[in-house]
Design an enzyme around this catalytic site. Sequence first.
Site, PDB file in Angstrom:
ATOM      1  N   GLY A 238       0.817  -1.202   0.000  1.00 40.65           N
ATOM      2  CA  GLY A 238       0.000   0.000   0.000  1.00 40.65           C
ATOM      3  C   GLY A 238       0.849   1.249   0.000  1.00 40.65           C
TER       4      GLY A 238
ATOM      5  CG  ASP B  10       9.000  -7.974  -1.058  1.00 42.78           C
ATOM      6  OD1 ASP B  10       9.784  -8.156  -2.013  1.00 42.78           O
ATOM      7  OD2 ASP B  10       8.047  -7.177  -1.095  1.00 42.78           O
TER       8      ASP B  10
END
Length: 661
Positions: A508, A621
């Site tokens: 986001g 990640d």
Amino acid sequence: MEGAAILLFCLLFVHKSYAAELKTISESNFLTDGDTLVSAAGIFELGFFTPGSSKNRYLGIWYKKISDKTVVWVANRDHPLPCGSPLVLKIADQGILRIFSNATMIWSYNITTSGKAAAILLRDDGNLVLTDQQERVLWQSFDYPTDTLLPGMKIGRDYVRRKEWYLSSWKSSEDPATGELTFGAETRGYPETKLRQGALVIFRGEPLRNSTFFAGSVLDKSLTVRYDVIISESEVSFAYNLEDNSILSRATLNSSVHLELWAWVDNARGWRLVYSVPSDLRVTYNMCGAYGTRSMDAFQQSCNCLDEKKFVPKNQKAWERGDWSGGCIRRTPLECENGLEGFIKYSNVKLPDTENTLFNMSMTLEECHTKCLQNCTCMAYANPDDSQSICLLWFNNLLDLQAQNGGSTIFVRMASSELDSQSTSKNIKIILLVIIPGVVLIGLMIATWLCCARRKWNHAKPAGEGEILIASKRLEEDMEQPLFSFSTIADATANFSPENKLGEGGFGPVYKGMLEEGKEIAVKRLSKNSSQGHDEFKNEVICISKLQHRNLVKILGCCIEGDEKLLIYEYMPNKSLDSLIFDKTQSMTLDWTKRFNIIKGIARGLVYLHQDSRLRIIHRDLKASNILLDQDMNPKISDFGLARIFGGNETQASTERVVGT
Ligand SMILES: *[C@@H]1O[C@H](CO)[C@@H](O)[C@H](O)[C@H]1NC(C)=O
Ligand SMILES: *[C@@H]1O[C@H](CO)[C@@H](O)[C@H](O)[C@H]1NC(C)=O
Ligand SMILES: *[C@@H]1O[C@H](CO)[C@@H](O)[C@H](O)[C@H]1NC(C)=O
Ligand SMILES: *[C@@H]1O[C@H](CO)[C@@H](O)[C@H](O)[C@H]1NC(C)=O
Ligand SMILES: *[C@@H]1O[C@H](CO)[C@@H](O)[C@H](O)[C@H]1NC(C)=O
Ligand SMILES: *[C@@H]1O[C@H](CO)[C@@H](O)[C@H](O)[C@H]1NC(C)=O
């Protein structure tokens, strides 16, 4: 040239000859640059000042009579105002403390109380207060400490107003901006003070208690320092006072990691250092590991196990090399022997870190003993304050112990075989194994009978249960502190305005924001398709926010309201690593030393996440855009733990790029 001109301009303001001295600021009475607001007895003074050769103006408080300007408070420390602009401090419309320049508001403290401010005045203790018509305090500078603790000012937490009081250092002697050193009260468990550099603990004080001690004398006056401690449902706080309050004093966090207590000596016209902590920077927090104790030898730092007969170094080879960080372990491990274990008393120690403790402020030592014995995970107990009956229980290994003359007494849990000399202990064990169960059985039968019989007569509650529960509820409440309301965050980010957007991460967009008290934050607005429920999300955030390491971005809290889930992080001024290394010009600024430091920092952060932390998180990640840089170019890993928050299902993350790692 230009710099010199500005500097001259700054100095001109300081030496304005027609400076007025005000007693109050009201709607009709402003404070302009050069004037000062003076406390009733003329001890403190508020006005605009320029520290050293800085080019900025700040609103601050200093001692009126001390010519060598000693600033004790700065209002706009993180919002410097340029020299030369005509500055005015006034109470504007909605009763708010504001600084104007040419009728344009350039800085303010936004006050959330509904009262209308009528006057600003400076008290003789150095507290700047804003009062309403009924002289009730709407706002006070003592609630926003900078680097100096004045007598009567508090360090700690106000649970009612959800406020934390702590000191933070200046960046340098010419820059009052928030530095990286902090001194505050740790309130997870029994309160104690800690001095930190970033997340690193430099010094730990003792568990807080009311006390008075003699700290030397100036001329004919003795310096007796008194600590006033409040521990209640609504507040945990610590303040100091001098018994002789005619002596001016201050405790200041200096920029080279020391908290110093100073007293003003009139005759000598100078500040005298009363004491400073830490007394020795070579002594680091928890240098001796679990159950290790630091010796008191001032010249040679070394560690011993708490008790050489009952404990052994965890890693003997490292210990012999002088690497004590592994600490010690019990010779005979605890095996939860159903009440057969006992406690050994150790005196003259500085009590261990109280972070993982529970406490009860009215419990005798015997009750405390029983309570600790009943629970296999309770490792030790103590009463931190001899003048009271406080029961303090530790639930983890004992960290940062230290031998200390005149120190406290702690009772440490031991396996039954360690309690007495070998020969007798076996006999006792047999007796205990045979007799105690018998007694317990009979006891239980009587108890059951009594209990049930009493229930029938009056619905009496079985006594002695809820005590610890209450303490642990406090612990939980404490962890809920980092919950922000959506409106606070919307205000801080100007309603998630595009100008405040810092970037778009895998989960986001990220916005820059500024909280009411001027603290800069980064807000991650999580995409709405996270599968987690509110409670799960909150628990997860509380969990990962406990992971603190200097190479991890600190999570300040979260916000859950309706569909919205926000994570609030500390703000990193130097953006992310990808914005540097993939930019031709920017990447030139990174020399090999810097690059190597960044690599090492990332590695340290990963070792912590993978091995040393309690949760063992796999990042999944890790890429340049997830490495943020602080003002000193230290790398901090971000977005760790998000894989967990998103229920471990990567497809739910709205990332469209191929993951670089
Ligand atoms: C404020 O006004 C003065 C003259 O009235 C002007 O010289 C100055 O540039 C103005 N300053 C700012 C910051 O607007
Ligand atoms: C310290 O003393 C004050 C005043 O006597 C008292 O109200 C307070 O409860 C004491 N604090 C503690 C932690 O004992
Ligand atoms: C900070 O305090 C320590 C201890 O009092 C002192 O040795 C050191 O010089 C101080 N540093 C600064 C920058 O004032
Ligand atoms: C022992 O104490 C721990 C920590 O407070 C708690 O989680 C656990 O439930 C307790 N166990 C018992 C048997 O009371
Ligand atoms: C502390 O212990 C006492 C005596 O056992 C008990 O009455 C009281 O409720 C406990 N208080 C708290 C806050 O747990
Ligand atoms: C206070 O509020 C005003 C207007 O509402 C805003 O412009 C200003 O930036 C706020 N100040 C702080 C420090 O948040």
